[in-house]
Scaffold this active site. Structure first.
Site, short mmCIF file in Angstrom:
data_model
loop_
_atom_site.label_atom_id
_atom_site.label_comp_id
_atom_site.label_asym_id
_atom_site.label_seq_id
_atom_site.Cartn_x
_atom_site.Cartn_y
_atom_site.Cartn_z
N HIS A 86 -0.54 -0.06 -7.23
CA HIS A 86 0.65 0.58 -7.80
C HIS A 86 1.86 0.29 -6.92
O HIS A 86 1.75 -0.36 -5.88
CB HIS A 86 0.45 2.08 -7.99
CG HIS A 86 0.21 2.86 -6.73
ND1 HIS A 86 -0.97 2.84 -6.04
CD2 HIS A 86 1.02 3.71 -6.04
CE1 HIS A 86 -0.90 3.63 -4.98
NE2 HIS A 86 0.30 4.16 -4.95
N HIS A 97 4.02 2.10 -5.05
CA HIS A 97 4.45 2.82 -3.84
C HIS A 97 4.42 1.90 -2.63
O HIS A 97 3.52 1.07 -2.48
CB HIS A 97 3.56 4.04 -3.60
CG HIS A 97 3.94 5.22 -4.44
ND1 HIS A 97 3.08 6.27 -4.70
CD2 HIS A 97 5.10 5.54 -5.09
CE1 HIS A 97 3.69 7.17 -5.45
NE2 HIS A 97 4.91 6.74 -5.70
N ASP A 121 3.66 2.31 0.43
CA ASP A 121 2.51 2.33 1.34
C ASP A 121 1.33 1.54 0.77
O ASP A 121 0.29 1.40 1.42
CB ASP A 121 2.10 3.76 1.69
CG ASP A 121 1.66 4.59 0.50
OD1 ASP A 121 2.18 4.34 -0.61
OD2 ASP A 121 0.83 5.49 0.66
N HIS A 122 1.51 0.97 -0.44
CA HIS A 122 0.50 0.09 -1.03
C HIS A 122 1.06 -1.30 -1.35
O HIS A 122 0.30 -2.22 -1.60
CB HIS A 122 -0.04 0.71 -2.33
CG HIS A 122 -0.81 1.97 -2.11
ND1 HIS A 122 -2.19 2.04 -2.17
CD2 HIS A 122 -0.39 3.23 -1.80
CE1 HIS A 122 -2.59 3.28 -1.90
NE2 HIS A 122 -1.51 4.01 -1.68
N HIS A 151 -1.64 9.11 -11.37
CA HIS A 151 -0.87 8.99 -10.11
C HIS A 151 0.60 8.65 -10.37
O HIS A 151 1.46 9.51 -10.20
CB HIS A 151 -1.52 7.99 -9.18
CG HIS A 151 -0.89 7.95 -7.82
ND1 HIS A 151 -0.93 9.03 -6.96
CD2 HIS A 151 -0.20 6.97 -7.18
CE1 HIS A 151 -0.28 8.72 -5.85
NE2 HIS A 151 0.18 7.48 -5.96
N ASP A 188 -4.64 4.99 -5.26
CA ASP A 188 -4.37 6.43 -5.42
C ASP A 188 -4.59 6.80 -6.88
O ASP A 188 -4.23 6.04 -7.79
CB ASP A 188 -2.92 6.75 -5.03
CG ASP A 188 -2.66 6.52 -3.55
OD1 ASP A 188 -3.64 6.37 -2.80
OD2 ASP A 188 -1.48 6.47 -3.16
N GLU A 228 -9.67 6.82 -2.19
CA GLU A 228 -8.71 7.57 -1.37
C GLU A 228 -9.24 8.97 -1.09
O GLU A 228 -10.08 9.49 -1.83
CB GLU A 228 -7.36 7.65 -2.09
CG GLU A 228 -7.34 8.51 -3.34
CD GLU A 228 -6.12 9.44 -3.41
OE1 GLU A 228 -5.85 10.13 -2.40
OE2 GLU A 228 -5.48 9.49 -4.47
N HIS A 231 -7.41 6.21 3.24
CA HIS A 231 -6.19 6.94 2.87
C HIS A 231 -6.38 8.45 3.03
O HIS A 231 -6.19 9.23 2.09
CB HIS A 231 -5.82 6.61 1.42
CG HIS A 231 -4.36 6.80 1.10
ND1 HIS A 231 -3.81 8.04 0.85
CD2 HIS A 231 -3.35 5.92 0.98
CE1 HIS A 231 -2.53 7.91 0.57
NE2 HIS A 231 -2.21 6.63 0.65
#
Length: 530
Positions: free
Chosen positions: A67, A69, A71-72, A156, A177, A202, A413
């Protein structure tokens, strides 16, 4: 055969998700994220652990991004355009649409507002996205002759997906996530029952069980209403995509019902662009949004208006959405500096905040926060941490594991103490081996391999024909069976003697399934040959 999982990020921490899985000789990088709470070399994964020489194309089959975000996703452009990976990158259609917006917004904030040296530029982002292959949900993608992948709906955020990978007989799922309960604008995660050797999940809220969604929404709305009714200002630090849309739908609906005239401002130009995609990608949203779409688009907010800088010092109550969500920089930090010293200000933290960020420090409600040796902020404002995170809770994680019943589980995570607790729970209640590796550690688990064997004619004949025999129970058998079954057992019983299976190796070294009666014949043949 084994599946090897190298954790380059999100090992015993939240953020910087990056997991490299070697499944039957195919190496897949799942996510390529950055750490939002640090600015040094720890920001990106240690890519040298994949290939010390930097020849990433020869060692990686593909990259899968779950996805948008950061942090990914945040290290992807650096890895492709600076480190030089040229292989295929897979993500869903919404992720491909929204990823460039997130990356460009991050680049602009870091270089223009913070004055940091650029790790990548706008041209790099455009070149990176040319390598992306968009996938639809439940679409089977043949990456090469052996590797097959498929995306499943994860909830998510818009476009988030779990990914199933299969090489030969070995199968695994990487969740990214996900959320196991629907919210106002997204549905719950959905996946087929699969025969998995490994599930990588996660564990952000590995020890948390949330109360009802309606109770959480009421708590949030009551806190906001109370603050603005008293003439105060509400700062909601949130990322421009995801929770921002969820909370806007919630507040917009509440403002309509309560006939409130207090302005709600949305700061990010990023969100204005993103909302165009949200309106276009209705099929990826919740059933409620899809059902109402013919008469009303839920992302056309009646009470939300564009933020202007004059709002910062304007008198009177208001609600302001400002990014980033953890108050790690940008406008949310600028507004926090201005509004935090006032008692009638409410800071509503709607989700998880990484350790080291202002949002995380604020949760302990300190009287002062030191941003740097020269900057200290008096904190007199009200602080509410609300459980509006789009991550699943402990119950959701356990439900998914129970549904999929994998042979092994790897937790990523999550914070180490929570992972340890969740790991023990999984192993105790389900009997599934579970691991929680740290960054730069490798976990190896056995994988499934099926071998084809030919069945003999005699074995097949015995399988197809029942072999019924009458059996007369002795008095001793009758007494034992009656005690155990607590029913009267008949003295005369019918028994089906099933075909007894034996696997042997024939003259051509191929495996063969034969009936037990054939074994002596085969052994006799071998003796004669010898």
């Amino acid at each position: 055969m084994a599946i090897e999982t190298l954790i380059l990020g999100a090992g015993q921490e939240v953020g910087k998700s990056c997991v490299v899985v070697n499944i039957n000789g195919k190496r897949i990088m799942f996510d390529c994220g950055m750490h939002m709470g640090v600015l040094d070399h720890r920001r990106y994964p240690n890519f040298s652990l994949i290939s010390p020489t930097g020849d990433f194309d020869s060692v990686l089959s593909c990259i899968i991004i779950t996805h948008f975000h950061l942090d990914h996703l945040g290290a992807l452009v650096y890895f492709t355009e600076v480190c030089g990976f040229r292989g295929p990158i897979y993500m869903t259609y919404p992720t491909k649409a929204l990823a460039p917006l997130m990356l460009e917004d991050y680049r602009r904030v870091m270089s223009e507002r913070r004055g940091e040296e650029e790790q990548f530029n706008s041209d790099h982002i455009a070149e990176c996205m040319k390598k992306v292959i968009a996938v639809d949900l439940r679409q089977t993608i043949q990456v090469d002759g052996d590797l097959q992948i498929r995306a499943y709906y994860a909830g998510h955020v818009l476009g988030a997906a779990m990914f199933h990978a299969k090489v030969g007989d070995s199968e695994m799922v990487y969740t990214g996530d996900y959320n196991m309960t629907p919210d106002r604008h997204l549905g719950a995660a959905q996946i087929n029952r699969l025969q998995l050797d490994l599930l990588i999940t996660e564990s952000t809220y590995g020890t948390t069980i949330r109360d009802s969604k309606y109770a959480r929404e009421k708590e949030f709305l009551d806190a906001v209403h109370k603050c603005v009714s008293a003439g105060g200002k509400v700062l909601i630090p949130t990322f421009g995509l995801g929770r921002a849309q969820e909370l806007c739908i919630l507040l917009d609906d509440y403002w309509e019902r309560m006939n409130l005239k207090v302005p709600i401002y949305f700061s990010a130009g990023l969100t204005k662009q993103a909302n165009v995609y949200y309106k276009m990608l209705i099929n990826w949203t919740s059933q409620r949004i899809k059902d109402s779409y013919p008469t009303h688009n839920a992302f056309d907010f009646k009470n939300v208006c564009k933020y202007e800088r004059s709002v910062l010092d304007a008198p009177g109550p208001c609600v302001l959405f400002a990014s980033p969500g953890m108050i790690s920089g940008g406008l949310s930090l600028e507004v926090f500096k201005r509004w935090a010293p006032f008692e009638n200000t409410l800071v509503a933290l709607p989700g998880y905040c990484l350790p080291g960020t202002v949002g995380n420090i604020l949760m302990s409600k300190p009287p002062k926060i030191e941003l740097d040796p020269n900057t200290q902020i008096d904190v007199r404002c009200q602080v509410h941490q609300l459980a509006f995170s789009p991550h699943t809770d402990s119950k959701g994680i356990m439900d998914l594991i129970k549904f999929l019943s994998p042979k092994h589980v790897v937790l990523v995570h999550g914070e180490k103490p929570k992972m340890v607790s969740l790991k023990e729970k999984i192993q105790t209640t389900m009997g599934i081996p579970c691991y929680h590796p740290a960054n730069n550690e490798t976990v190896s688990v056995p994988s499934t391999g099926y071998v084809k064997a030919q069945a003999s004619d005699a074995f097949m004949e015995r399988c197809l024909k029942p072999n019924f025999k009458l059996h007369k129970c002795s008095s001793e058998e009758l007494s034992i069976k009656t005690l155990s079954d607590k029913n009267i057992v008949p003295e005369l019983q019918v028994i089906n003697e099933k075909a007894a299976l034996v696997i042997v190796e024939d003259k051509s070294k191929k495996l063969k399934v034969v009936h037990s009666d054939e074994v002596l014949v085969l052994l006799g043949e071998k003796k004669t040959e010898d």
